[in-house]
Design a protein around this motif. Sequence first.
Motif, PDB file in Angstrom:
ATOM      1  N   CYS A 143       0.856  -1.195   0.000  1.00 44.99           N
ATOM      2  CA  CYS A 143       0.000   0.000   0.000  1.00 44.99           C
ATOM      3  C   CYS A 143       0.889   1.241   0.000  1.00 44.99           C
ATOM      4  CB  CYS A 143      -0.924  -0.024   1.213  1.00 44.99           C
ATOM      5  SG  CYS A 143      -1.934  -1.517   1.358  1.00 44.99           S
ATOM      6  N   SER A 144       1.452   1.553  -1.166  1.00 47.96           N
ATOM      7  CA  SER A 144       2.385   2.673  -1.265  1.00 47.96           C
ATOM      8  C   SER A 144       1.731   3.950  -1.778  1.00 47.96           C
ATOM      9  CB  SER A 144       3.563   2.303  -2.164  1.00 47.96           C
ATOM     10  OG  SER A 144       3.114   1.905  -3.447  1.00 47.96           O
ATOM     11  N   CYS A 149      -5.655   1.475   0.170  1.00 51.44           N
ATOM     12  CA  CYS A 149      -5.980   0.294   0.983  1.00 51.44           C
ATOM     13  C   CYS A 149      -7.010   0.551   2.086  1.00 51.44           C
ATOM     14  CB  CYS A 149      -4.728  -0.322   1.598  1.00 51.44           C
ATOM     15  SG  CYS A 149      -3.538  -0.933   0.383  1.00 51.44           S
ATOM     16  N   CYS A 163       2.382  -1.001   4.611  1.00 51.22           N
ATOM     17  CA  CYS A 163       1.681   0.283   4.518  1.00 51.22           C
ATOM     18  C   CYS A 163       2.703   1.409   4.574  1.00 51.22           C
ATOM     19  CB  CYS A 163       0.681   0.417   5.664  1.00 51.22           C
ATOM     20  SG  CYS A 163      -0.503  -0.942   5.794  1.00 51.22           S
ATOM     21  N   SER A 168      -2.395   5.647   4.394  1.00 54.98           N
ATOM     22  CA  SER A 168      -2.786   4.350   3.828  1.00 54.98           C
ATOM     23  C   SER A 168      -3.212   3.380   4.925  1.00 54.98           C
ATOM     24  CB  SER A 168      -1.618   3.745   3.047  1.00 54.98           C
ATOM     25  OG  SER A 168      -0.504   3.511   3.897  1.00 54.98           O
ATOM     26  N   CYS A 169      -3.987   2.388   4.533  1.00 53.79           N
ATOM     27  CA  CYS A 169      -4.362   1.248   5.370  1.00 53.79           C
ATOM     28  C   CYS A 169      -5.347   1.581   6.494  1.00 53.79           C
ATOM     29  CB  CYS A 169      -3.129   0.579   5.973  1.00 53.79           C
ATOM     30  SG  CYS A 169      -1.980  -0.080   4.743  1.00 53.79           S
ATOM     31  N   CYS A 184       3.719  -0.763   9.297  1.00 57.06           N
ATOM     32  CA  CYS A 184       3.173   0.582   9.079  1.00 57.06           C
ATOM     33  C   CYS A 184       4.287   1.608   9.035  1.00 57.06           C
ATOM     34  CB  CYS A 184       2.202   0.950  10.200  1.00 57.06           C
ATOM     35  SG  CYS A 184       0.729  -0.080  10.230  1.00 57.06           S
ATOM     36  N   ALA A 188       1.677   6.322   7.518  1.00 54.46           N
ATOM     37  CA  ALA A 188       0.524   5.460   7.272  1.00 54.46           C
ATOM     38  C   ALA A 188      -0.492   5.605   8.402  1.00 54.46           C
ATOM     39  CB  ALA A 188       0.964   4.010   7.138  1.00 54.46           C
ATOM     40  N   CYS A 190      -2.981   2.973   9.291  1.00 55.22           N
ATOM     41  CA  CYS A 190      -3.092   1.677   9.977  1.00 55.22           C
ATOM     42  C   CYS A 190      -4.176   1.717  11.053  1.00 55.22           C
ATOM     43  CB  CYS A 190      -1.755   1.265  10.580  1.00 55.22           C
ATOM     44  SG  CYS A 190      -0.481   0.958   9.332  1.00 55.22           S
ATOM     45  N   THR A 193      -7.000  -2.068  12.717  1.00 56.19           N
ATOM     46  CA  THR A 193      -6.378  -3.324  12.290  1.00 56.19           C
ATOM     47  C   THR A 193      -6.727  -4.431  13.273  1.00 56.19           C
ATOM     48  OG1 THR A 193      -4.508  -2.191  11.254  1.00 56.19           O
ATOM     49  CG2 THR A 193      -4.187  -4.492  11.840  1.00 56.19           C
TER      50      THR A 193
END
Length: 218
Positions: A143-144, A149, A163, A168-169, A184, A188, A190, A193
Amino acid sequence: MKLVIGWLAAITLALVIIGSCSINHRSSEYECATPSDCNQFPGRTCTDGFCVTGSDPVDARVGDGVVPDGRVVDAMPDAATCPLQCSSCNMGTKTCTIDCSINSCNDSVVCPAGWNCSIGCNTANSCTHGVDCSDSLSCKVTCSGAGSCRDLDCGDGQCSVTCSGNNSCRNMDCSNSCACDISCGTFASCEATVCPTGCALGSGRCSSQLSNQCDTCP
C-alpha cells in the motif's frame, strides 16, 4: 559449387550462434512485485515479475504467452486460464500479480480463489473499495499510494501487508490468517487493524514471529 555451399553453411552457423547469444535470461536480481521495485534499474519497468527494458521483450516473455488483452502469462497453451483481474500471472506457481498502475483498482480488488496474489496498491486512493483475499492461498499487499488500501480481508492464508503511503491502510482484518505480518510506515494510518489473537504489535501492526501460534501455515 562445393565452395559456395560451404560458405553458406558457415554463415548460417554464425548467425545461429549470434542469435543464441542475444537471448537474455531471467535473473532473480531483477525480480519485482510493483513498478517501484525497478526504480534502482533506470530504463527498466516491472513486467511479469521482472524488471526489463523496452528493448528486451525476450527477457520478459521467453516461454510466456501474451493473450489478446495484453496480459502476460507463463507456459502456453494455458494462457487463456490466467484470471482477468491479474496484470500478469505464473501458471506454474499459481501466482497472480495485480498492479494498480496497470489495472484499474477503483473497484473491489479480489485475489482469485486458490491463487497466491501480489497486489500493488501503488497509485493514490487505489484499493479503497476493499481488498478481498478471503479465498486466496496467500496475499502480499503493498500500500504505497497515498490514501490507499481500505477494508482488507486476508482470509485464512498467509498475509503480508506493507503500509507506506500517506494515510494508507484502514480497516485491515487478518484475524483468521495462519501467518499475518502488517507493517506501518511513519505516515501510514493503519487504523482499525485486527490481528490474530496474541500477534499484535500495537499501532496497527501484526507479526507472525511473536509466538508459534502466530505462524500456523502448513
